[in-house]
Every structure is written in C-alpha cells, then in structure tokens.
Design a protein around this motif. Structure first.
Motif, PDB file in Angstrom:
ATOM      1  N   THR A  96       3.257  10.392 -58.942  1.00 13.81           N
ATOM      2  CA  THR A  96       4.291   9.364 -58.996  1.00 13.81           C
ATOM      3  C   THR A  96       4.248   8.782 -60.398  1.00 13.81           C
ATOM      4  N   LEU A  97       5.406   8.671 -61.014  1.00 10.93           N
ATOM      5  CA  LEU A  97       5.493   8.115 -62.353  1.00 10.93           C
ATOM      6  C   LEU A  97       6.151   6.748 -62.286  1.00 10.93           C
ATOM      7  N   ARG A  98       5.625   5.840 -63.080  1.00 14.56           N
ATOM      8  CA  ARG A  98       6.212   4.511 -63.219  1.00 14.56           C
ATOM      9  C   ARG A  98       6.554   4.317 -64.684  1.00 14.56           C
ATOM     10  N   VAL A  99       7.762   3.844 -64.950  1.00 18.36           N
ATOM     11  CA  VAL A  99       8.204   3.570 -66.315  1.00 18.36           C
ATOM     12  C   VAL A  99       8.475   2.075 -66.396  1.00 18.36           C
ATOM     13  N   ALA A 122      14.920   2.461 -67.486  1.00 16.83           N
ATOM     14  CA  ALA A 122      15.794   3.312 -66.673  1.00 16.83           C
ATOM     15  C   ALA A 122      16.277   4.519 -67.467  1.00 16.83           C
ATOM     16  N   SER A 123      16.520   4.342 -68.761  1.00 19.87           N
ATOM     17  CA  SER A 123      16.951   5.449 -69.611  1.00 19.87           C
ATOM     18  C   SER A 123      15.869   6.527 -69.680  1.00 19.87           C
ATOM     19  N   VAL A 124      14.621   6.105 -69.848  1.00 17.18           N
ATOM     20  CA  VAL A 124      13.502   7.054 -69.878  1.00 17.18           C
ATOM     21  C   VAL A 124      13.341   7.702 -68.504  1.00 17.18           C
ATOM     22  N   ARG A 125      13.440   6.908 -67.438  1.00 16.47           N
ATOM     23  CA  ARG A 125      13.315   7.455 -66.076  1.00 16.47           C
ATOM     24  C   ARG A 125      14.378   8.518 -65.812  1.00 16.47           C
ATOM     25  N   ARG A 126      15.619   8.201 -66.136  1.00 17.60           N
ATOM     26  CA  ARG A 126      16.705   9.169 -65.900  1.00 17.60           C
ATOM     27  C   ARG A 126      16.472  10.454 -66.694  1.00 17.60           C
ATOM     28  N   TYR A 127      16.023  10.311 -67.938  1.00 18.19           N
ATOM     29  CA  TYR A 127      15.770  11.499 -68.744  1.00 18.19           C
ATOM     30  C   TYR A 127      14.659  12.339 -68.114  1.00 18.19           C
ATOM     31  N   LEU A 128      13.567  11.701 -67.713  1.00 20.29           N
ATOM     32  CA  LEU A 128      12.454  12.440 -67.103  1.00 20.29           C
ATOM     33  C   LEU A 128      12.868  13.069 -65.773  1.00 20.29           C
ATOM     34  N   GLU A 129      13.644  12.357 -64.974  1.00 14.07           N
ATOM     35  CA  GLU A 129      14.119  12.932 -63.704  1.00 14.07           C
ATOM     36  C   GLU A 129      14.913  14.207 -63.970  1.00 14.07           C
ATOM     37  N   HIS A 130      15.771  14.161 -64.955  1.00 19.40           N
ATOM     38  CA  HIS A 130      16.579  15.333 -65.299  1.00 19.40           C
ATOM     39  C   HIS A 130      15.695  16.452 -65.851  1.00 19.40           C
ATOM     40  N   ALA A 131      14.795  16.121 -66.767  1.00 18.32           N
ATOM     41  CA  ALA A 131      13.956  17.145 -67.408  1.00 18.32           C
ATOM     42  C   ALA A 131      12.939  17.741 -66.451  1.00 18.32           C
ATOM     43  N   MET A 132      12.463  16.934 -65.499  1.00 20.75           N
ATOM     44  CA  MET A 132      11.393  17.373 -64.610  1.00 20.75           C
ATOM     45  C   MET A 132      11.906  17.899 -63.279  1.00 20.75           C
ATOM     46  N   HIS A 133      13.149  17.640 -62.956  1.00 29.23           N
ATOM     47  CA  HIS A 133      13.702  18.010 -61.645  1.00 29.23           C
ATOM     48  C   HIS A 133      12.834  17.442 -60.521  1.00 29.23           C
ATOM     49  N   TYR A 134      12.387  16.220 -60.704  1.00 30.23           N
ATOM     50  CA  TYR A 134      11.552  15.566 -59.708  1.00 30.23           C
ATOM     51  C   TYR A 134      12.384  15.143 -58.510  1.00 30.23           C
ATOM     52  N   ILE A 167       4.791   4.695 -69.731  1.00 37.62           N
ATOM     53  CA  ILE A 167       4.917   5.668 -68.648  1.00 37.62           C
ATOM     54  C   ILE A 167       3.538   5.783 -68.012  1.00 37.62           C
ATOM     55  N   PHE A 168       3.453   5.474 -66.741  1.00 38.78           N
ATOM     56  CA  PHE A 168       2.202   5.598 -66.003  1.00 38.78           C
ATOM     57  C   PHE A 168       2.299   6.827 -65.112  1.00 38.78           C
TER      58      PHE A 168
END
Length: 181
Positions: A96-99, A122-134, A167-168
């Motif tokens: 689980t990631l926390r930003v 939220a910008s970092v979260r959205r980018y990571l969600e897209h890049a990671m397909h989490y 990012i945790f």
C-alpha cells in the motif's frame, strides 16, 4: 538491515541457476535494495531522498521545487522517469502506498496551502496509479499543508525544505502471506 544484505545475493536464483521462490520478506528486501542502489547511483533522482524506517517501510521524499513549478500541482514531465523507475520497482500490489503533500507556512495568493499540498499529492498518486496499474484503493493521497513542518527546520516557516511530497511504501502484512515451500 542484515537481512537485506544476506538475502540479496540469491534473489533471482541459486548458484545452480535454479529459480527459487522468494518469501514476501525477501521480495520486500529486494525492492528496498534496488531502490537504495538507484537513488545512490543515478542523477535522475536529484531532489529525492530515501529513508528506510525501523518497521521496514520506505519513505521517499520529493523536493517539490524540483517536481512542480511554484504554486502548481502539475508534475514536471522531465521528472516522470524517476517516478516510472519507482513504479517499476514496486510492482507487487501487496504494497500500500501513501502519498503525502506538504507546504511551508507562508500564505499562498493562488490557493490555500492545504489544497495545494493535496493537489500535488493527488498528482503523484494519479501518475503512480497509471504507471503501476495498481488496483483501486492501493495508493492513497492526502495534503497536510503546513501542519507537519520538516522537523529540522520548524523555526523557519518559509524554509523550502517544508515544501515536499512524501511517498510511503508500507510493508505488506506478513500475517496473510503464504509461507515459502
């Protein structure tokens, strides 16, 4: 940290070239060692620091002046490569990631500090969600404004080190892991 060094040599197979099943702890150790190696040796991570917590979780701190223009929550596209690499190293969706977004204590004419910190996180979260397909719900973001100033610089409310996104990467729950065979 001994377990990190002790298991790193046999991550992809044993000396006979056989693939071995890695435990959740060994997979975590592998990811942490790869992150440390990347941050230590690659200039693309300028403006980022990594800290390994006592419980094994990873904290990556991003200097917002490097990743965002002043008063903006839009990520600098030149910095996508660093976030892409983090995403590639943390592909196991048991994490689980926390930003968390932070600002300094100066007032902003454009937007409130809490809203700006939340928008950056939220910008970092959205980018990571897209890049990671989490899967949905595995990456959370929040903005805390200036309520959690950098501990080493509390007496200087305008210090740029207060402006950061963290990012945790939380350690997966070991109690639900399947033991290795």
């Amino acid at each position: 940290m001994d377990s990190l060094v002790g298991t790193f040599g046999l991550m992809n197979g044993n000396q006979d070239g056989e693939n071995i099943e890695l435990s959740a702890e060994e997979q975590h150790d592998k990811m942490v060692m790869a992150l440390i190696a990347e941050f230590k040796n690659d200039g693309r991570y300028a403006g980022m620091n990594i800290d390994i917590k006592a419980n094994g979780s990873v904290q990556i701190t991003m200097d917002t002046e490097v990743f965002f223009s002043s008063g903006s929550w839009h990520l600098d596209p030149a910095r996508f490569v660093a976030l892409d690499r983090i995403a590639s190293l943390v592909q196991d969706d048991t994490y689980t990631l926390r930003v968390v977004g932070h600002t300094d204590a100066k007032k902003s004419a454009k937007t409130s500090n809490v809203r700006l910190s939340a928008a950056r996180a939220a910008s970092v979260r959205r980018y990571l969600e897209h890049a990671m397909h989490y899967p949905p719900g595995k990456i959370h973001s929040t903005g805390v404004g200036s309520s959690q100033l950098h501990p080493e610089h509390r007496t200087r409310p305008g210090d740029p080190r207060h402006r950061r996104v963290e990012i945790f990467i939380d350690v997966p729950d070991q109690s639900t892991s399947t033991p290795p065979l």
